[in-house]
Design an enzyme around this catalytic site. Structure first.
Site, PDB file in Angstrom:
ATOM      1  N   THR A   1       0.855  -7.163  -4.870  1.00  0.00           N
ATOM      2  CA  THR A   1       1.337  -6.094  -4.005  1.00  0.00           C
ATOM      3  C   THR A   1       0.016  -6.082  -3.017  1.00  0.00           C
ATOM      4  N   ASP A   2       0.194  -5.883  -1.031  1.00  0.00           N
ATOM      5  CA  ASP A   2      -1.043  -5.744  -0.437  1.00  0.00           C
ATOM      6  C   ASP A   2      -1.369  -4.038  -0.717  1.00  0.00           C
ATOM      7  N   GLU A   3      -0.607  -3.393  -1.414  1.00  0.00           N
ATOM      8  CA  GLU A   3      -1.301  -2.298  -1.216  1.00  0.00           C
ATOM      9  C   GLU A   3      -2.532  -2.226  -1.981  1.00  0.00           C
TER      10      GLU A   3
ATOM     11  N   HIS B   1      -1.121   9.118   1.214  1.00  0.00           N
ATOM     12  CA  HIS B   1      -0.023   8.357   2.039  1.00  0.00           C
ATOM     13  C   HIS B   1      -0.898   7.217   3.092  1.00  0.00           C
TER      14      HIS B   1
ATOM     15  N   ASN C   1       8.650  -5.534   1.490  1.00  0.00           N
ATOM     16  CA  ASN C   1      10.343  -6.211   1.818  1.00  0.00           C
ATOM     17  C   ASN C   1      11.815  -5.950   1.754  1.00  0.00           C
TER      18      ASN C   1
ATOM     19  N   LYS D   1      -1.830  -1.630 -10.407  1.00  0.00           N
ATOM     20  CA  LYS D   1      -1.174  -3.113  -9.678  1.00  0.00           C
ATOM     21  C   LYS D   1      -2.790  -4.093  -9.633  1.00  0.00           C
TER      22      LYS D   1
ATOM     23  N   TYR E   1       0.401   3.931  -8.636  1.00  0.00           N
ATOM     24  CA  TYR E   1       0.973   2.590  -8.413  1.00  0.00           C
ATOM     25  C   TYR E   1       0.225   1.611  -8.236  1.00  0.00           C
TER      26      TYR E   1
ATOM     27  N   ASP F   1      13.914  -9.216 -18.843  1.00  0.00           N
ATOM     28  CA  ASP F   1      13.917  -7.218 -17.970  1.00  0.00           C
ATOM     29  C   ASP F   1      14.440  -6.732 -19.020  1.00  0.00           C
ATOM     30  N   LYS F   2      13.539  -5.702 -18.722  1.00  0.00           N
ATOM     31  CA  LYS F   2      13.571  -4.407 -19.776  1.00  0.00           C
ATOM     32  C   LYS F   2      14.404  -3.722 -19.690  1.00  0.00           C
ATOM     33  N   LEU F   3      15.617  -3.818 -17.725  1.00  0.00           N
ATOM     34  CA  LEU F   3      16.755  -2.825 -17.690  1.00  0.00           C
ATOM     35  C   LEU F   3      16.289  -1.505 -17.136  1.00  0.00           C
TER      36      LEU F   3
ATOM     37  N   ASP G   1      10.881  -5.345 -23.301  1.00  0.00           N
ATOM     38  CA  ASP G   1       9.999  -4.280 -22.657  1.00  0.00           C
ATOM     39  C   ASP G   1       8.591  -5.237 -22.210  1.00  0.00           C
TER      40      ASP G   1
ATOM     41  N   LEU H   1       7.085 -11.038 -12.414  1.00  0.00           N
ATOM     42  CA  LEU H   1       7.475  -9.884 -11.509  1.00  0.00           C
ATOM     43  C   LEU H   1       7.510  -7.705 -11.909  1.00  0.00           C
ATOM     44  N   ALA H   2       7.533  -7.926 -13.073  1.00  0.00           N
ATOM     45  CA  ALA H   2       8.303  -6.660 -13.721  1.00  0.00           C
ATOM     46  C   ALA H   2       6.978  -5.626 -13.980  1.00  0.00           C
TER      47      ALA H   2
HETATM   48  P1  NAD Z   1      11.889  -3.751  -8.775  1.00  0.00           P
HETATM   49  O1  NAD Z   1      11.846  -2.452  -9.380  1.00  0.00           O
HETATM   50  O2  NAD Z   1      12.972  -4.124  -7.650  1.00  0.00           O
HETATM   51  O3  NAD Z   1      12.209  -3.944 -10.107  1.00  0.00           O
HETATM   52  C1  NAD Z   1      10.793  -4.208 -10.921  1.00  0.00           C
HETATM   53  C2  NAD Z   1      12.066  -4.827 -12.289  1.00  0.00           C
HETATM   54  O4  NAD Z   1      10.694  -5.348 -13.435  1.00  0.00           O
HETATM   55  C3  NAD Z   1      13.264  -4.700 -13.101  1.00  0.00           C
HETATM   56  O5  NAD Z   1      14.367  -5.158 -12.672  1.00  0.00           O
HETATM   57  C4  NAD Z   1      12.788  -3.827 -13.633  1.00  0.00           C
HETATM   58  O6  NAD Z   1      14.218  -3.409 -14.637  1.00  0.00           O
HETATM   59  C5  NAD Z   1      11.726  -4.274 -14.902  1.00  0.00           C
HETATM   60  N1  NAD Z   1      10.497  -3.601 -15.216  1.00  0.00           N
HETATM   61  C6  NAD Z   1      10.627  -2.303 -15.351  1.00  0.00           C
HETATM   62  N2  NAD Z   1       9.117  -2.151 -16.119  1.00  0.00           N
HETATM   63  C7  NAD Z   1      10.008  -3.493 -17.387  1.00  0.00           C
HETATM   64  C8  NAD Z   1       9.184  -3.327 -19.339  1.00  0.00           C
HETATM   65  N3  NAD Z   1       8.264  -2.592 -19.140  1.00  0.00           N
HETATM   66  N4  NAD Z   1       9.154  -4.585 -19.256  1.00  0.00           N
HETATM   67  C9  NAD Z   1      10.226  -5.102 -18.967  1.00  0.00           C
HETATM   68  N5  NAD Z   1      10.211  -5.084 -17.529  1.00  0.00           N
HETATM   69  C10 NAD Z   1      10.220  -4.602 -16.781  1.00  0.00           C
HETATM   70  O7  NAD Z   1      10.788  -4.025  -8.174  1.00  0.00           O
HETATM   71  P2  NAD Z   1      10.502  -5.576  -6.080  1.00  0.00           P
HETATM   72  O8  NAD Z   1      10.476  -4.498  -5.584  1.00  0.00           O
HETATM   73  O9  NAD Z   1      11.376  -6.739  -7.405  1.00  0.00           O
HETATM   74  O10 NAD Z   1       9.053  -5.422  -6.748  1.00  0.00           O
HETATM   75  C11 NAD Z   1       8.584  -6.669  -8.134  1.00  0.00           C
HETATM   76  C12 NAD Z   1       7.082  -8.066  -8.172  1.00  0.00           C
HETATM   77  O11 NAD Z   1       6.652  -7.467  -6.921  1.00  0.00           O
HETATM   78  C13 NAD Z   1       6.123  -5.964  -8.374  1.00  0.00           C
HETATM   79  O12 NAD Z   1       5.600  -6.499  -9.283  1.00  0.00           O
HETATM   80  C14 NAD Z   1       6.199  -5.558  -7.374  1.00  0.00           C
HETATM   81  O13 NAD Z   1       4.935  -4.557  -7.427  1.00  0.00           O
HETATM   82  C15 NAD Z   1       5.624  -6.733  -6.724  1.00  0.00           C
HETATM   83  N6  NAD Z   1       5.940  -6.768  -5.271  1.00  0.00           N
HETATM   84  C16 NAD Z   1       7.128  -5.747  -4.686  1.00  0.00           C
HETATM   85  C17 NAD Z   1       6.696  -5.622  -3.254  1.00  0.00           C
HETATM   86  C18 NAD Z   1       8.246  -4.862  -2.480  1.00  0.00           C
HETATM   87  O14 NAD Z   1       7.846  -4.428  -0.941  1.00  0.00           O
HETATM   88  N7  NAD Z   1       9.300  -4.198  -2.528  1.00  0.00           N
HETATM   89  C19 NAD Z   1       5.653  -6.392  -2.086  1.00  0.00           C
HETATM   90  C20 NAD Z   1       4.499  -6.543  -2.993  1.00  0.00           C
HETATM   91  C21 NAD Z   1       4.806  -7.062  -4.296  1.00  0.00           C
HETATM   92  P1  TYD Z   2       8.540   2.578   1.256  1.00  0.00           P
HETATM   93  O1  TYD Z   2       9.368   1.611   0.537  1.00  0.00           O
HETATM   94  O2  TYD Z   2       8.459   3.260  -0.744  1.00  0.00           O
HETATM   95  O3  TYD Z   2       7.303   1.533  -0.100  1.00  0.00           O
HETATM   96  P2  TYD Z   2       5.851   1.436   0.196  1.00  0.00           P
HETATM   97  O4  TYD Z   2       5.853   2.404  -0.174  1.00  0.00           O
HETATM   98  O5  TYD Z   2       5.622   0.852  -1.089  1.00  0.00           O
HETATM   99  O6  TYD Z   2       5.088   1.253   1.889  1.00  0.00           O
HETATM  100  O7  TYD Z   2       7.917   3.037   2.086  1.00  0.00           O
HETATM  101  C1  TYD Z   2       7.772   2.866   3.023  1.00  0.00           C
HETATM  102  C2  TYD Z   2       7.145   3.595   4.245  1.00  0.00           C
HETATM  103  O8  TYD Z   2       8.172   4.764   4.473  1.00  0.00           O
HETATM  104  C3  TYD Z   2       5.707   4.342   3.511  1.00  0.00           C
HETATM  105  O9  TYD Z   2       5.024   4.796   4.400  1.00  0.00           O
HETATM  106  C4  TYD Z   2       6.811   6.030   2.614  1.00  0.00           C
HETATM  107  C5  TYD Z   2       7.643   5.854   3.664  1.00  0.00           C
HETATM  108  N1  TYD Z   2       9.017   6.947   3.628  1.00  0.00           N
HETATM  109  C6  TYD Z   2       9.762   7.735   4.558  1.00  0.00           C
HETATM  110  O10 TYD Z   2       9.111   7.975   5.345  1.00  0.00           O
HETATM  111  N2  TYD Z   2      10.936   8.274   3.503  1.00  0.00           N
HETATM  112  C7  TYD Z   2      11.284   8.066   2.997  1.00  0.00           C
HETATM  113  O11 TYD Z   2      12.762   9.374   2.181  1.00  0.00           O
HETATM  114  C8  TYD Z   2      10.534   6.753   2.083  1.00  0.00           C
HETATM  115  C9  TYD Z   2      11.447   5.963   0.729  1.00  0.00           C
HETATM  116  C10 TYD Z   2       9.576   6.380   3.048  1.00  0.00           C
END
Ligand code: NAD
Ligand code: TYD
Length: 349
Positions: free
Chosen positions: A131-133, A290, A186, A160, A156, A33-35, A59, A81-82
């Site tokens: 992601t589903d996006e 959006h 999630n 992806k 984004y 992880d890059k943190l 990185d 997952l990064a």
């Molecule tokens: P997050 O932003 O919480 O974590 C991402 C991690 O990747 C961080 O720890 C960050 O330090 C690391 N990172 C970022 N750039 C990097 C780099 N260049 N090199 C090494 N490490 C790096 O994200 P998350 O919500 O845990 O999502 C994880 C994965 O799951 C992503 O690929 C995201 O697209 C996917 N995903 C997320 C959701 C969601 O709802 N959060 C849903 C579906 C899929």
């Molecule tokens: P988000 O948590 O950013 O996830 P994603 O964009 O990946 O779905 O946003 C979830 C939903 O909430 C999205 O429809 C955007 C909306 N949203 C707000 O209405 N207000 C906020 O401050 C944020 C961050 C998101």
């Protein structure tokens, strides 16, 4: 088996690392992880001293570093997952998303390809977490299936989608053993408080406005993060190479309904009169581009591999709120940025 998990200090990655380190003591788990602002090693304090776990700061955009890491460790598998993961940040800084999500993924694929070429019996899987996006936006009806055409709208989701295409291309062109999953939104513990649910939990706690984009009518399909980690476990171990699985909770909510539920739940938990927190709801300018509605059909995963979500949304949300209220120090460190020092304290000598 030696597995590289990238992004293991992030939200979902930390849950996955915890699950694998605890459930598979015979596996060696390396967390790369890059943190960035989103990576926080305090998410992993309970497993950081386990003998089958190690952390590497680095990185994925740095190809030289990645190639050396793979040569040194001779991984048997990668779970990737990064990523840069926040849509709003992608709107202000799209290039960062291209670097990490696209180029970073291709760097990992190249390094994995070399290990696989050297000995296909030793490098056995590249699992890409997506992601589903990537599927774009639904109207009032219908669900995303694994064959829905890609139609990303944000930088984004475009980044992806691009990374998913590269993973499939490496499977088809170089016979790299790849698997992809596309999951819905999630929620749960360790979620960075820039995303809707943890942001609103934190703001309710501090009596701050709850910013709802547009009319709050956008729909997301929410899944508890530990259920996503369990799905990755099942897919990693049993899915056919070259396959894709959608992961989702069949749990659609408009944003405004999620926030109303959260407000009422937190009125009770914080001992505030019913209706107090809803007064914090503030409608703000909508996000550009959006997406209206996401909804996942996860029947392939449920029927083929026997996974199903374990929690109802109300139960998962209540657990999540309790976790944030009980982990004030984590939340304070994250909102103040103090967590950035954790690596220095823990790992630098
Ligand atoms: P997050 O932003 O919480 O974590 C991402 C991690 O990747 C961080 O720890 C960050 O330090 C690391 N990172 C970022 N750039 C990097 C780099 N260049 N090199 C090494 N490490 C790096 O994200 P998350 O919500 O845990 O999502 C994880 C994965 O799951 C992503 O690929 C995201 O697209 C996917 N995903 C997320 C959701 C969601 O709802 N959060 C849903 C579906 C899929
Ligand atoms: P988000 O948590 O950013 O996830 P994603 O964009 O990946 O779905 O946003 C979830 C939903 O909430 C999205 O429809 C955007 C909306 N949203 C707000 O209405 N207000 C906020 O401050 C944020 C961050 C998101």
């Amino acid at each position: 088996m030696k597995i590289l998990i990238t992004g293991g200090a992030g939200f979902i990655g930390s849950h996955l690392v915890r699950l694998f380190v605890n459930k598979y003591p015979n596996y060696t788990i390396v967390n790369l992880d890059k943190l960035t602002y989103a990576g926080n090693l305090a998410n992993l304090t309970d497993i950081e001293n386990k003998p089958n776990y190690s952390f590497v700061k680095g990185d994925i955009v740095d190809a030289t570093f990645i190639n050396k890491l793979f040569a040194d460790h001779q991984f048997n598998a990668v779970i990737h997952l990064a990523a840069e993961s926040h849509v709003d940040r992608s709107i202000t800084n799209p290039l960062e998303f291209v670097y990490t999500n696209v180029i970073g993924t291709v760097n990992l694929l190249n390094a994995a390809k070399e290990l696989h070429k050297a000995d296909p019996s030793k490098f056995t899987k590249f699992y890409h977490v997506s992601t589903d996006e990537v599927y774009g936006s639904l109207g009032d009806t219908g669900l995303f299936t694994e064959t829905t055409a890609y139609d990303p709208h944000s930088p984004y989701s475009a980044s992806k989608a691009s990374s998913d295409h590269f993973v499939r291309a490496y499977h088809d062109t170089y016979k790299l053993p790849c698997v992809i999953s596309n999951c819905s939104n999630n929620y749960g513990p360790f979620h960075f408080p820039e995303k809707l649910i943890p942001l609103c939990i934190n703001n309710i706690k501090n009596n701050k406005p709850l910013p709802i984009y547009g009319k709050g009518e956008n729909i997301r399909d929410w899944l508890f993060v530990e259920d996503h980690a369990r799905a990755i476990d099942v897919i990693f171990h049993t899915a056919a190479l070259g396959s894709t699985y959608n992961i989702g909770g069949h749990n659609e909510w408009t944003n405004i309904d999620v926030i109303r539920l959260l407000c009422d739940m937190m009125d009770e938990k914080l001992g505030r009169p019913k209706g107090t927190n809803q007064q914090l709801i503030t409608y703000v300018t909508d996000r550009a581009g959006h997406d209206l509605r996401y909804a996942i059909d996860s029947s392939k995963l449920q029927n083929d591999l026997g996974w199903k979500p374990s929690l109802q949304f109300e139960e998962g949300l209540s657990k999540t709120v309790d976790w944030y209220l009980q982990n004030e120090e984590w939340l304070t460190n994250v909102t103040s940025g103090a967590y950035a020092n954790y690596y220095e304290k823990q790992y630098s000598h």
